[in-house]
Design an enzyme around this catalytic site. Structure first.
Site, PDB file in Angstrom:
ATOM      1  CG  ASP A 146      -1.815   1.188   1.306  1.00 40.70           C
ATOM      2  OD1 ASP A 146      -2.667   1.322   0.408  1.00 40.70           O
ATOM      3  OD2 ASP A 146      -1.690   1.992   2.247  1.00 40.70           O
TER       4      ASP A 146
ATOM      5  CD  GLU B  98      -2.136   2.313  -3.725  1.00 43.14           C
ATOM      6  OE1 GLU B  98      -2.926   3.208  -4.056  1.00 43.14           O
ATOM      7  OE2 GLU B  98      -1.461   2.359  -2.674  1.00 43.14           O
TER       8      GLU B  98
END
Length: 647
Positions: free
Chosen positions: A311, A355
């Site tokens: 993330d 990401e």
């Protein structure tokens, strides 16, 4: 063996402080040791600026007096050996800071934690689980992820499905229900929102306190291992969302662990993450590097996780709170390289998925060639462009035509994954279905078209749970998915469409085999902005596997539409999103299509076919195979994928 044997070696401590002790979870935390007929529990913690550290738990009435940890080096490693087995006991570290504060902290290396809202760590052993997934682990090592199909189902375990009384399903219950569902719908992997222990349900796991502690919301660590084991035994991969960039600031966690910012940057401008209300890890500090890289290897080793979706990579690459544009963080960049290098040395087949919302170069280039070393990068640009394009009324799409074509200018610069994740269906952004303009029928037709285009576009696929139901409402993290929608015809037909789409994708090598290479894609016509019709070819390693794909993003049908094709002969439509089985109007091409030797669209031949409104179609040359019969005669047979096939 003596008690002194339980103490860390000078070499272990040196590696930890240097940032190269990648099995630090085997030293730090709570561990059970046996010596002859005696059992000991060792506690080890890093608190570099503490004046004193004591152990408090339900075994000593939460009074740390008499349970003082010994400081074993000047860099702040503390250790205590208790002369009994404390398995299952609750504990915290009672830390006294230099300013006189008394802090009660959960163990950063704890393997298990109390169920929220309680926050104590639990002594737990991970040594006894017997894995049954040898076949999966051996087979995984023989695969090439770049040339294999991948359809990832992103899941938030707390809201996929709930019990009738609103309680969460356990890891065991989730495995029994989720596995057959994932198999039925043709997904190859699941991706789980972060399962590190976290205090607030609404954070979805992205603001963690226990990085080595799989959340107790759904069961024990061994029950989660059984969950993963069962997925592997059914041929399904398990990817975990992982957040090594920042952590939550709850009092029992890593924030100001010893009264100082030992885990985070010392300067507030670098440390404080105002967007999420979190603190950024100090990625230049050796002890933090040992902590995080050990955590990555821990999930691989103890839980057989197949990959991480990392993330907020942009928050690691660049300093936060920039006022003068992007400012690269050398500590973050070097950490990512070191992390990916170590993970791939430990397990070459483990997937590292970044990401990253920026245009930082060489994200998926190996570290040895100067890149960050990820296996895949989320294609956030494609996602944003396509959703903006689809939310544009069809009559205005000619003005944003390049939103569809732009992604192919950079599609092969990285190894991309195409995401429609949870972030796109919350906070007022609307569900995928509700993003589509138009009336009820047009919304479903355009969602089928969007999904079809996604599966035909180069790149692996990720979709958040609920898209396959055709939810009109956004994701509601406190409720389960709208399963009742399957009682309605159009929603059930969309669900059938998804099952068939995944099946065709996995059976058709041209749709995935050369995802990462320019050789796998060729435009036929990218310039028809007036009609909003796009046509292109997807190619496999064998020439005869070439497919022709047509996407009509307008609500106008065309009884006769001409496109160029690469060779003469017969063609067959093997997929059409307008089929009545999937809620369409039935404008399909049932008969064989004969290519004329008339050059068009820069191709040597051309075909005429019917184009439905908001239609996604796949055309392929008819494969011929000679079959000898008993009388010696030869019969020519066409091989196509049946629309009726459901299994």
């Amino acid at each position: 063996m003596t008690v002194n044997t339980f103490f860390p070696t000078d070499y272990q401590l040196h590696l930890f402080h240097e940032g190269n002790f990648f099995q630090s979870h085997q030293l730090f935390g709570a561990h059970i040791f046996k010596n002859s007929d005696k059992v000991y529990t060792r506690f080890c913690v890093w608190a570099p600026n503490a004046m004193q550290v004591r152990l408090a738990g339900d075994f000593n009435n939460w009074n740390g007096e008499g349970y003082e940890l010994q400081k074993v080096n000047d860099e702040g490693v503390w250790i205590l050996i208790v002369n009994r087995d404390l398995t299952g006991k609750l504990y915290k570290y009672e830390i006294f800071s230099q300013s006189g504060e008394r802090l009660l902290k959960s163990d950063p290396f704890a393997f298990y934690s109390e169920i929220r809202p309680n926050t104590a760590s639990v002594v737990y052993s991970l040594e006894n689980y017997k894995w049954q997934d040898n076949h999966w682990m051996n087979r995984r090592g023989k695969k090439n992820p770049l040339s294999d199909p991948a359809i990832i189902y992103e899941v938030h375990l707390g809201s996929w499905r709930k019990k009738d009384n609103g309680e969460y399903l356990t890891y065991k219950e989730l495995a029994s229900e989720l596995i057959p569902y994932v198999l039925e719908h043709g997904f190859t992997h699941i991706e789980l929102l972060p399962l590190v222990e976290h205090p607030l349900d609404a954070s979805w796991g992205y603001q963690g306190t226990g990085y080595f502690s799989v959340t107790s919301r759904y069961g024990t660590p061994d029950e989660f291992r059984e969950f993963v084991d069962q997925f592997h035994q059914h041929g399904l991969g398990v990817i975990l969302d992982w957040v090594p960039g920042h952590f939550c600031k709850d009092a029992h966690g890593l924030y100001r662990f010893d009264g100082t910012h030992s885990y985070s940057y010392s300067h507030a401008s670098d440390r404080e993450n105002a967007v999420w209300g979190t603190a950024n890890f100090d990625l230049g500090k050796g002890e933090v590097q040992s902590f995080l890289i050990s955590n990555a290897l821990y999930w691989i080793d103890y839980f057989h996780i197949d990959g991480f979706r990392m993330d907020a990579v942009a928050n690691i690459i660049y300093w936060p709170n920039n006022t003068n544009g992007k400012r690269e963080n050398p500590f973050g960049i070097n950490f990512l390289k070191k992390l990916n290098k170590q993970v791939h040395e430990y397990d070459p087949h483990f997937l590292m998925i970044g990401e990253d919302s920026t245009d930082f170069p060489n994200v998926t280039t190996p570290v040895s060639y100067g890149g960050l070393g990820f296996d895949y990068k989320w294609n956030m640009g494609w996602m944003n462009d396509m959703l903006e394009y689809m939310e544009t009324p069809p009559y205005s799409r000619s003005h944003v035509h390049s939103k569809v074509t732009f992604s192919l200018l950079y599609a092969f610069l990285e190894n991309f994954m195409l995401p429609f994740s949870h972030d796109e269906v919350v906070h007022g952004k609307k569900s995928l279905l509700d993003k589509m303009p138009g009336d009820y029928w047009e919304k479903f037709a355009q969602l089928r078209l969007l999904l079809g285009y996604m599966f035909a576009h180069p790149g692996k696929k990720l979709l958040f749970m609920g898209f396959e139901l055709g939810q009109f409402s956004e994701w509601k993290d406190k409720e389960q998915l709208d399963w009742n929608l399957l009682d309605f015809e159009m929603h059930q037909k969309l669900n059938d469409y998804v099952k068939f789409l995944t099946k065709v994708y996995k059976r058709t090598k041209a749709l995935y085999e050369l995802d990462h290479l320019q050789d796998g894609f060729e435009w036929i016509d990218a310039n028809n902005s007036n009609q909003s019709v796009f046509s292109f070819m997807r190619k496999g390693k064998k020439e005869e596997e070439t497919l022709v794909v047509i996407c009509n993003f307008s609500g106008v049908s065309y009884p006769i539409y001409k496109i160029g094709v690469p060779k003469s002969g017969e063609y067959r439509e093997i997929f059409n999103s307008d089929h009545t089985e999937y809620g369409g109007a039935g404008l399909v091409n049932k008969k064989t299509i004969l290519a004329a030797d008339e050059p068009f669209h820069g191709q040597p031949c051309s075909i005429n076919l019917t184009i439905p409104p908001f239609g996604f179609q796949i055309i392929r040359p008819v494969k011929k195979r000679k079959e000898r019969k008993g009388n010696g005669k030869e019969k020519v047979r066409s091989h196509v994928i049946s629309r009726r096939e459901r299994k």
